[in-house]
Write a protein that holds these residues in place. Structure first.
Motif, PDB file in Angstrom:
ATOM      1  N   ASP A 276       0.732  -1.380   0.248  1.00 48.87           N
ATOM      2  CA  ASP A 276      -0.093   0.008   0.166  1.00 48.87           C
ATOM      3  C   ASP A 276       0.782   1.247   0.262  1.00 48.87           C
ATOM      4  OD1 ASP A 276      -2.277  -1.323   0.152  1.00 48.87           O
ATOM      5  OD2 ASP A 276      -2.327  -1.556   2.245  1.00 48.87           O
ATOM      6  N   GLN A 277       0.510   2.309  -0.885  1.00 49.32           N
ATOM      7  CA  GLN A 277       1.243   3.534  -0.961  1.00 49.32           C
ATOM      8  C   GLN A 277       0.851   4.496   0.112  1.00 49.32           C
ATOM      9  OE1 GLN A 277       3.668   3.955  -3.806  1.00 49.32           O
ATOM     10  NE2 GLN A 277       3.453   1.569  -3.492  1.00 49.32           N
ATOM     11  N   ILE A 278       1.604   5.376   0.776  1.00 48.05           N
ATOM     12  CA  ILE A 278       1.456   6.333   1.478  1.00 48.05           C
ATOM     13  C   ILE A 278       1.026   7.570   0.734  1.00 48.05           C
ATOM     14  CG2 ILE A 278       2.077   7.628   3.514  1.00 48.05           C
ATOM     15  CD1 ILE A 278       1.823   4.646   4.116  1.00 48.05           C
ATOM     16  N   PHE A 279       1.657   8.158  -0.049  1.00 48.06           N
ATOM     17  CA  PHE A 279       1.445   9.042  -0.911  1.00 48.06           C
ATOM     18  C   PHE A 279       0.298   8.620  -2.004  1.00 48.06           C
ATOM     19  CE2 PHE A 279       5.235  10.794   1.001  1.00 48.06           C
ATOM     20  CZ  PHE A 279       5.103  12.014   0.758  1.00 48.06           C
ATOM     21  N   GLY A 280      -0.460   9.505  -2.313  1.00 50.17           N
ATOM     22  CA  GLY A 280      -1.783   9.105  -3.295  1.00 50.17           C
ATOM     23  C   GLY A 280      -2.714   8.270  -2.751  1.00 50.17           C
ATOM     24  N   SER A 281      -2.643   7.765  -1.487  1.00 50.10           N
ATOM     25  CA  SER A 281      -3.666   6.774  -1.021  1.00 50.10           C
ATOM     26  C   SER A 281      -4.765   7.631  -0.183  1.00 50.10           C
ATOM     27  CB  SER A 281      -3.242   5.712  -0.106  1.00 50.10           C
ATOM     28  OG  SER A 281      -2.402   4.807  -0.847  1.00 50.10           O
ATOM     29  N   HIS A 282      -5.975   7.233   0.136  1.00 48.37           N
ATOM     30  CA  HIS A 282      -7.119   8.037   0.778  1.00 48.37           C
ATOM     31  C   HIS A 282      -6.580   8.061   2.155  1.00 48.37           C
ATOM     32  CE1 HIS A 282     -10.262   8.333  -2.302  1.00 48.37           C
ATOM     33  NE2 HIS A 282      -9.755   7.448  -2.735  1.00 48.37           N
ATOM     34  N   LEU A 283      -7.073   9.127   2.654  1.00 45.76           N
ATOM     35  CA  LEU A 283      -6.421   9.298   4.407  1.00 45.76           C
ATOM     36  C   LEU A 283      -6.972   8.252   5.088  1.00 45.76           C
ATOM     37  CD1 LEU A 283      -5.205  11.105   6.126  1.00 45.76           C
ATOM     38  CD2 LEU A 283      -7.045  12.247   6.272  1.00 45.76           C
ATOM     39  N   HIS A 284      -8.301   7.734   4.747  1.00 43.24           N
ATOM     40  CA  HIS A 284      -8.739   6.458   5.821  1.00 43.24           C
ATOM     41  C   HIS A 284      -8.128   5.204   5.611  1.00 43.24           C
ATOM     42  CE1 HIS A 284     -11.224   5.918   2.259  1.00 43.24           C
ATOM     43  NE2 HIS A 284     -11.228   4.858   2.593  1.00 43.24           N
ATOM     44  N   LEU A 285      -7.554   5.008   4.417  1.00 41.67           N
ATOM     45  CA  LEU A 285      -6.939   3.734   4.031  1.00 41.67           C
ATOM     46  C   LEU A 285      -5.529   3.696   4.910  1.00 41.67           C
ATOM     47  CD1 LEU A 285      -7.815   3.180   0.108  1.00 41.67           C
ATOM     48  CD2 LEU A 285      -9.088   2.005   2.550  1.00 41.67           C
ATOM     49  N   VAL A 286      -4.804   4.870   4.599  1.00 43.14           N
ATOM     50  CA  VAL A 286      -3.382   5.048   5.286  1.00 43.14           C
ATOM     51  C   VAL A 286      -3.680   4.751   6.923  1.00 43.14           C
ATOM     52  CG1 VAL A 286      -1.521   6.545   5.774  1.00 43.14           C
ATOM     53  CG2 VAL A 286      -2.728   6.605   3.539  1.00 43.14           C
ATOM     54  N   CYS A 287      -4.580   5.550   7.411  1.00 40.22           N
ATOM     55  CA  CYS A 287      -4.963   5.297   8.945  1.00 40.22           C
ATOM     56  C   CYS A 287      -5.323   3.751   9.113  1.00 40.22           C
ATOM     57  CB  CYS A 287      -5.980   6.176   9.378  1.00 40.22           C
ATOM     58  SG  CYS A 287      -5.456   8.014   9.212  1.00 40.22           S
ATOM     59  N   GLU A 288      -6.261   3.198   8.398  1.00 37.55           N
ATOM     60  CA  GLU A 288      -6.435   1.717   8.632  1.00 37.55           C
ATOM     61  C   GLU A 288      -5.374   1.034   8.668  1.00 37.55           C
ATOM     62  OE1 GLU A 288      -9.547   0.914   6.162  1.00 37.55           O
ATOM     63  OE2 GLU A 288     -11.113   2.170   6.841  1.00 37.55           O
ATOM     64  N   HIS A 289      -4.252   1.132   7.728  1.00 37.44           N
ATOM     65  CA  HIS A 289      -3.331   0.244   7.363  1.00 37.44           C
ATOM     66  C   HIS A 289      -2.330   0.521   8.680  1.00 37.44           C
ATOM     67  CE1 HIS A 289      -0.135  -1.814   5.367  1.00 37.44           C
ATOM     68  NE2 HIS A 289       0.667  -0.648   5.669  1.00 37.44           N
ATOM     69  N   GLU A 290      -2.131   1.521   9.326  1.00 39.13           N
ATOM     70  CA  GLU A 290      -1.277   1.879  10.362  1.00 39.13           C
ATOM     71  C   GLU A 290      -2.053   1.804  11.644  1.00 39.13           C
ATOM     72  OE1 GLU A 290       1.321   5.275   8.127  1.00 39.13           O
ATOM     73  OE2 GLU A 290       0.308   5.803   9.731  1.00 39.13           O
ATOM     74  N   ASN A 291      -3.429   1.598  11.706  1.00 42.55           N
ATOM     75  CA  ASN A 291      -4.229   1.256  12.804  1.00 42.55           C
ATOM     76  C   ASN A 291      -4.042   2.565  13.768  1.00 42.55           C
ATOM     77  OD1 ASN A 291      -5.767   0.076  14.605  1.00 42.55           O
ATOM     78  ND2 ASN A 291      -4.288  -1.104  15.943  1.00 42.55           N
ATOM     79  N   SER A 292      -4.394   3.880  13.101  1.00 44.91           N
ATOM     80  CA  SER A 292      -4.295   5.038  13.900  1.00 44.91           C
ATOM     81  C   SER A 292      -5.126   5.975  13.483  1.00 44.91           C
ATOM     82  CB  SER A 292      -2.684   5.742  13.860  1.00 44.91           C
ATOM     83  OG  SER A 292      -2.519   5.960  12.544  1.00 44.91           O
ATOM     84  N   THR A 293      -5.305   7.189  13.728  1.00 41.68           N
ATOM     85  CA  THR A 293      -6.217   8.192  13.016  1.00 41.68           C
ATOM     86  C   THR A 293      -5.594   9.199  12.465  1.00 41.68           C
ATOM     87  OG1 THR A 293      -6.460   9.336  15.316  1.00 41.68           O
ATOM     88  CG2 THR A 293      -8.264   7.525  14.704  1.00 41.68           C
TER      89      THR A 293
END
Length: 475
Positions: A276-293
């Protein structure tokens, strides 16, 4: 005749003072082989000049090239010069092979059958007599001429294409001069017969003008030029054109099979082949992947800036090195261990540039598209207290990752604005920098300048009234 010659010699012996006088020379007329008549020609010679020996006109000597300059000039020439002068020339193809365009000034001689290019020679006839000098010749038989303004940025450019695949560009800035050349060459080409008759006439011309040795050498060089490369390239082009459609169909069918069998993106992500990419991904997907808000990368950048960039002049306004920013972006996307204290990220503007790029590349901005018009309407409210309350209500409605990330970011930007006297970044300056990055419409329908003004005002208001908007107290 023999008696007259004998009497002349006797008179010279008897009167030596006349030895430097008139000398009778007999020259055979070369116009007819059977004509045995002779002509006498008197020449005045000085004492220091020796009498040239009579030129032997026997055929055997012709084949041995025992010709003088006078013979060459007196030999009848069937190629009459129709036009000559200076033009800019560029050869762009040789035997069908494309060449790099290189303009040069050339002295061009146009005859009824060909064109000759000389290198800056005002007397090409004499230049051609120099040993080893060979002008570039263009056979006009079967050639094609046309105006080609698209081939060069220069004006007045036309192209000559020969049957052998050679291509030449000719140019002059003088309009009437280049037009005159174009019509002269075109008329010369139109007067020539087709390619086959041209070839036979060319061979006949060589038989008349050249000896057997010259003819064999010329034919040998022509056969060498036309055999290996041109024939192979021609055969390759014919075979390629014949099988071109079949090859394309075969490639299309293979590509279709490959694409249909290719696994989906979700499958590749599950197998770990695509991360999963950090740049260019939806904010909620990045947070779900990292288990944070709040994304980890945002917190790391804010920590680095507050550690060594709060007092840097023009922080967030000055751009960092784009190549280094892209390198940092790559490291983050590869989920490599990121240490922003490393020497390669010592320029704090690289860190701030990467943080702005992260928010800019979000598929949906930090202020979601569906809230854009509502925030614009809220900022238009004239009463300040009502305006703050309307903005606070909208902020509370944002999704949890958006709200938490926004709170962390604006708290950080408030610290930047607190150092305005040192870093020269006021709330208004930060609003100009972050307004279009954090808040934008999904589709630009109105005036962009008006939208940008509202975007800046919203960010500026949230910075100046941060405690009221994100605080728990009620007005």
């Amino acid at each position: 005749m023999e008696r007259s010659a004998t009497s002349d010699m006797a008179s010279e012996k008897s009167n030596p003072s006349h030895s430097t006088g008139a000398v009778q020379m007999r020259i055979k007329n070369a116009n007819s082989h059977h004509d045995r008549l002779s002509q006498s020609k008197s020449m005045i010679l000085s004492e220091n000049v020796k009498v040239l020996e009579p030129i032997n006109r026997h055929r055997r000597n012709h084949s041995q090239h025992n010709l003088t300059l006078a013979d060459i000039i007196s030999t009848p020439d069937h190629t009459v010069v129709e036009k000559e002068g200076y033009l800019l020339k560029a050869k762009i193809a040789d035997g069908g092979k494309k060449l790099r365009k290189n303009w040069s000034t050339s002295w061009i001689v146009l005859t009824s059958r060909k064109m000759e290019f000389y290198k800056e020679s005002k007397q090409p006839a004499l230049a051609n007599l120099k040993p080893g000098y060979k002008p570039e010749c263009v056979d006009l038989c079967g050639a094609h001429i046309e105006w080609t303004p698209e081939k060069s940025s220069r004006k007045n450019v036309f192209q000559i294409t020969t049957v052998s695949g050679n291509e030449f560009l000719l140019q002059s800035d003088i309009d009437f001069l280049i037009l005159d050349w174009f019509h002269a060459i075109k008329n010369a080409i139109d007067r020539l017969p087709k390619e086959r008759s041209c070839t036979s006439r060319n061979l006949e011309f060589k038989l008349r003008r050249s000896s057997s040795t010259e003819l064999l050498n010329s034919l040998d060089t022509e056969s060498k030029e036309s055999k290996p490369e041109h024939r192979k390239s021609l055969i390759f082009r014919l075979n390629y054109s014949a099988s071109d459609s079949n090859d394309r169909n075969r490639v299309k069918s293979r590509l279709k099979k490959f694409i249909s069998r290719r696994p989906s993106l979700k499958t590749l992500q599950e197998k770990g082949l695509i991360k999963d990419q950090i740049f260019g991904s939806h904010l909620h997907l990045v947070c779900e992947h990292e288990n944070s808000t709040v994304p980890r990368f945002v917190r790391q950048c804010i920590k680095a800036v507050e550690k060594r960039g709060l007092e840097v002049d023009g922080i967030y306004r000055v751009s960092g090195n784009l190549a280094t920013i892209q390198k940092l972006r790559f490291v983050v996307n590869q989920e490599e261990k990121l240490n922003l204290d490393d020497s390669q990220w010592e320029d704090i503007h690289v860190v701030t540039g990467a943080l702005k790029m992260f928010f800019r590349e979000l598929p949906e901005p930090l202020f979601p598209y569906c809230f854009f018009e509502q925030f614009v309407e809220a900022i238009k409210i004239q009463d300040n207290a009502t305006r703050i309350k309307a903005v606070k209500t909208l902020v509370k409605k944002l999704p949890r990752p958006n709200y938490d990330t926004m709170e962390v970011l604006f708290e950080h930007l408030k610290k930047i604005a607190a150092k305005e006297s040192v870093n020269l970044m006021s709330t208004q300056s930060l609003g100009i920098v972050f307004g279009p990055t954090l808040l934008r419409p999904e589709k630009e329908t109105g005036n962009m300048a008006v939208h940008m003004l509202y975007q800046n005002q919203i960010v500026e208001l949230m910075l100046s009234e941060y405690s009221k908007i994100f605080g728990s107290e009620e007005d």
